[in-house]
Design a protein around this motif. Structure first.
Motif, PDB file in Angstrom:
ATOM      1  N   ARG A 191       0.798  -1.222   0.000  1.00 34.87           N
ATOM      2  CA  ARG A 191       0.000   0.000   0.000  1.00 34.87           C
ATOM      3  C   ARG A 191       0.835   1.277   0.000  1.00 34.87           C
ATOM      4  NH1 ARG A 191       0.619   2.740   4.319  1.00 34.87           N
ATOM      5  NH2 ARG A 191      -0.901   4.266   3.578  1.00 34.87           N
ATOM      6  N   ASP A 192       2.130   1.144   0.272  1.00 30.36           N
ATOM      7  CA  ASP A 192       2.959   2.343   0.404  1.00 30.36           C
ATOM      8  C   ASP A 192       4.271   2.156  -0.354  1.00 30.36           C
ATOM      9  OD1 ASP A 192       3.578   4.880   1.286  1.00 30.36           O
ATOM     10  OD2 ASP A 192       4.393   4.222   3.198  1.00 30.36           O
ATOM     11  N   ASP A 193       4.876   3.264  -0.697  1.00 25.64           N
ATOM     12  CA  ASP A 193       6.206   3.275  -1.305  1.00 25.64           C
ATOM     13  C   ASP A 193       7.164   3.964  -0.327  1.00 25.64           C
ATOM     14  OD1 ASP A 193       5.406   2.067  -3.725  1.00 25.64           O
ATOM     15  OD2 ASP A 193       4.584   3.971  -4.412  1.00 25.64           O
ATOM     16  N   PRO A 194       8.475   3.734  -0.477  1.00 23.77           N
ATOM     17  CA  PRO A 194       9.416   4.281   0.519  1.00 23.77           C
ATOM     18  C   PRO A 194       9.753   5.756   0.320  1.00 23.77           C
ATOM     19  CG  PRO A 194      10.588   2.946  -1.086  1.00 23.77           C
ATOM     20  CD  PRO A 194       9.131   2.797  -1.390  1.00 23.77           C
ATOM     21  N   SER A 195       8.919   6.470  -0.386  1.00 21.46           N
ATOM     22  CA  SER A 195       9.123   7.912  -0.507  1.00 21.46           C
ATOM     23  C   SER A 195       8.694   8.582   0.797  1.00 21.46           C
ATOM     24  CB  SER A 195       8.315   8.471  -1.684  1.00 21.46           C
ATOM     25  OG  SER A 195       6.953   8.139  -1.534  1.00 21.46           O
ATOM     26  N   GLY A 196       9.143   9.811   1.015  1.00 17.03           N
ATOM     27  CA  GLY A 196       8.765  10.517   2.232  1.00 17.03           C
ATOM     28  C   GLY A 196       9.459   9.933   3.444  1.00 17.03           C
ATOM     29  N   VAL A 197       8.682   9.596   4.468  1.00 13.80           N
ATOM     30  CA  VAL A 197       9.244   9.113   5.735  1.00 13.80           C
ATOM     31  C   VAL A 197       9.757   7.684   5.615  1.00 13.80           C
ATOM     32  CG1 VAL A 197       8.736   8.672   8.176  1.00 13.80           C
ATOM     33  CG2 VAL A 197       7.758  10.672   7.032  1.00 13.80           C
ATOM     34  N   GLY A 198       9.093   6.854   4.819  1.00 11.10           N
ATOM     35  CA  GLY A 198       9.490   5.459   4.688  1.00 11.10           C
ATOM     36  C   GLY A 198       8.391   4.630   4.065  1.00 11.10           C
ATOM     37  N   ASP A 199       8.458   3.320   4.259  1.00  9.82           N
ATOM     38  CA  ASP A 199       7.467   2.393   3.711  1.00  9.82           C
ATOM     39  C   ASP A 199       6.654   1.837   4.875  1.00  9.82           C
ATOM     40  OD1 ASP A 199       5.994   0.507   2.390  1.00  9.82           O
ATOM     41  OD2 ASP A 199       7.670  -0.381   1.314  1.00  9.82           O
ATOM     42  N   PHE A 200       5.365   2.195   4.918  1.00 12.58           N
ATOM     43  CA  PHE A 200       4.501   1.821   6.037  1.00 12.58           C
ATOM     44  C   PHE A 200       3.410   0.873   5.560  1.00 12.58           C
ATOM     45  CE2 PHE A 200       6.690   5.514   7.421  1.00 12.58           C
ATOM     46  CZ  PHE A 200       6.822   5.385   8.800  1.00 12.58           C
ATOM     47  N   GLU A 201       3.541  -0.386   5.971  1.00 13.69           N
ATOM     48  CA  GLU A 201       2.537  -1.417   5.676  1.00 13.69           C
ATOM     49  C   GLU A 201       1.930  -1.852   7.011  1.00 13.69           C
ATOM     50  OE1 GLU A 201       2.009  -1.926   2.533  1.00 13.69           O
ATOM     51  OE2 GLU A 201       3.810  -1.009   1.711  1.00 13.69           O
ATOM     52  N   THR A 202       1.411  -0.883   7.747  1.00 16.87           N
ATOM     53  CA  THR A 202       0.881  -1.179   9.078  1.00 16.87           C
ATOM     54  C   THR A 202      -0.479  -1.851   8.973  1.00 16.87           C
ATOM     55  OG1 THR A 202      -0.247   0.945   9.344  1.00 16.87           O
ATOM     56  CG2 THR A 202       2.091   0.840   9.967  1.00 16.87           C
ATOM     57  N   GLY A 257       1.826  -4.860  12.216  1.00 20.82           N
ATOM     58  CA  GLY A 257       2.205  -4.821  10.821  1.00 20.82           C
ATOM     59  C   GLY A 257       3.679  -4.531  10.639  1.00 20.82           C
ATOM     60  N   PHE A 258       3.998  -3.747   9.615  1.00 24.28           N
ATOM     61  CA  PHE A 258       5.390  -3.565   9.211  1.00 24.28           C
ATOM     62  C   PHE A 258       5.647  -2.099   8.874  1.00 24.28           C
ATOM     63  CE2 PHE A 258       8.449  -3.091   5.768  1.00 24.28           C
ATOM     64  CZ  PHE A 258       9.507  -3.913   6.124  1.00 24.28           C
ATOM     65  N   ALA A 259       6.828  -1.613   9.254  1.00 20.88           N
ATOM     66  CA  ALA A 259       7.224  -0.259   8.862  1.00 20.88           C
ATOM     67  C   ALA A 259       8.732  -0.196   8.726  1.00 20.88           C
ATOM     68  CB  ALA A 259       6.748   0.777   9.870  1.00 20.88           C
ATOM     69  N   CYS A 260       9.176   0.500   7.696  1.00 24.18           N
ATOM     70  CA  CYS A 260      10.591   0.781   7.490  1.00 24.18           C
ATOM     71  C   CYS A 260      10.741   2.293   7.420  1.00 24.18           C
ATOM     72  CB  CYS A 260      11.076   0.123   6.193  1.00 24.18           C
ATOM     73  SG  CYS A 260      12.814   0.426   5.816  1.00 24.18           S
ATOM     74  N   VAL A 261      11.551   2.869   8.296  1.00 26.01           N
ATOM     75  CA  VAL A 261      11.716   4.318   8.376  1.00 26.01           C
ATOM     76  C   VAL A 261      13.041   4.701   7.713  1.00 26.01           C
ATOM     77  CG1 VAL A 261      11.864   6.294   9.939  1.00 26.01           C
ATOM     78  CG2 VAL A 261      10.377   4.353  10.513  1.00 26.01           C
TER      79      VAL A 261
END
Length: 264
Positions: free
Chosen positions: A29-40, A84-88
């Motif tokens: 649902r997210d790409d790593p642009s901005g703050v990071g990749d958030f698949e929460t 879930g998952f998040a990469c900052v």
């Protein structure tokens, strides 16, 4: 002194027989642009209602190319089935990779089979925006959507998931459908299509071939069931559940602006 085989100390983990499990599809649902990749989990539940079990018991993460997250050397916060998952980005040497996730659920979650409708695109983003609302779609495609959809997906016409476009959505849920309002965007809404998730028994029916027995010469174009039964014996079920009508070019009848004496 003779040589003896080296003695290895092994640890064995004995697990009880476990109940069968199943996995969801992959979500990105997210790409790593901005703050990071958030698949929460909270974000994924909002965008994919009913596609994840109430209490996931496991989570997997991979890059979109298929490399396990644990092999990338990056740091994740969080990375568990409850959150879930998040990469900052700021926690990495460079920026986060683009990740996808899936969850492990009890097997009975996957046994409640579902099906998806076809894709619908009833509006373009001209004017106020792109409105693919459930009420409008029901009027234009009667009987093509189950009475109570349990999920919704939206993509651009090119196939980009709505969640990856960075746009804001006024509506995005299976009870109301989807709407993108131009004034809420930086520029204009993209052109979106939607489809709904339904209980599997909704899709258990079938459709006949298209019939075109008359032309609009004379009094008009008559595609009546009684006439069609006579001309195509055995091709139509005893009690049809619904009817679809299009021009020969594929334009839905309700989009032509014409009036119909019979359309039930």
């Amino acid at each position: 002194m003779g040589k003896f085989p080296r003695l290895l100390l092994l640890t064995v983990l004995v697990l009880p027989a476990c109940a069968s499990t199943c996995t969801t599809r992959w979500f990105d649902r997210d790409d790593p642009s901005g703050v990071g990749d958030f698949e929460t989990l909270a974000d994924l539940r909002r965008e994919y209602p009913m596609d994840i079990c109430p209490k996931p018991i496991g989570i997997e993460a991979q890059t979109v190319e298929g490399t396990p997250a644990s092999s990338t050397g990056q740091i994740f916060h969080p990375f568990n089935p409850k959150e879930g998952f998040a990469c900052v980005n700021k926690e990495q040497n460079y920026s986060c990779l683009d990740y996808k996730v899936r969850f492990t659920c009890p097997s009975n979650f996957c046994s409640a089979s579902t099906c998806t409708t076809r894709w619908f695109d009833r509006d373009n983003p001209s004017g106020v925006g792109d409105f693919e609302t459930l009420a409008d779609l029901r009027r234009e495609y009667p009987m093509d959507i189950c009475p109570e959809p349990i999920g919704i997906e939206a993509q651009t016409m090119e196939g980009t998931p709505a969640s990856s476009t960075g746009q804001i959505f006024h509506l995005f849920n299976p009870k109301e459908g989807f709407a993108c309002v131009n004034k809420e965007q930086k520029y204009f809404c993209l052109d979106y299509k939607v489809r709904f998730t339904c209980p599997s028994n909704f899709c258990s029916g079938c459709m006949t071939q298209w019939f075109d027995r008359d032309d609009p010469s004379g009094r008009g174009d008559y595609e009546l069931l009684s006439n069609l039964r006579s001309e195509y014996p055995g091709k139509i079920c005893a009690e049809p559940l619904a009817i679809n009508v299009q021009t020969l070019d594929g334009i839905p009848a309700l989009k032509t602006g014409q009036k119909f004496s019979v359309l039930i």
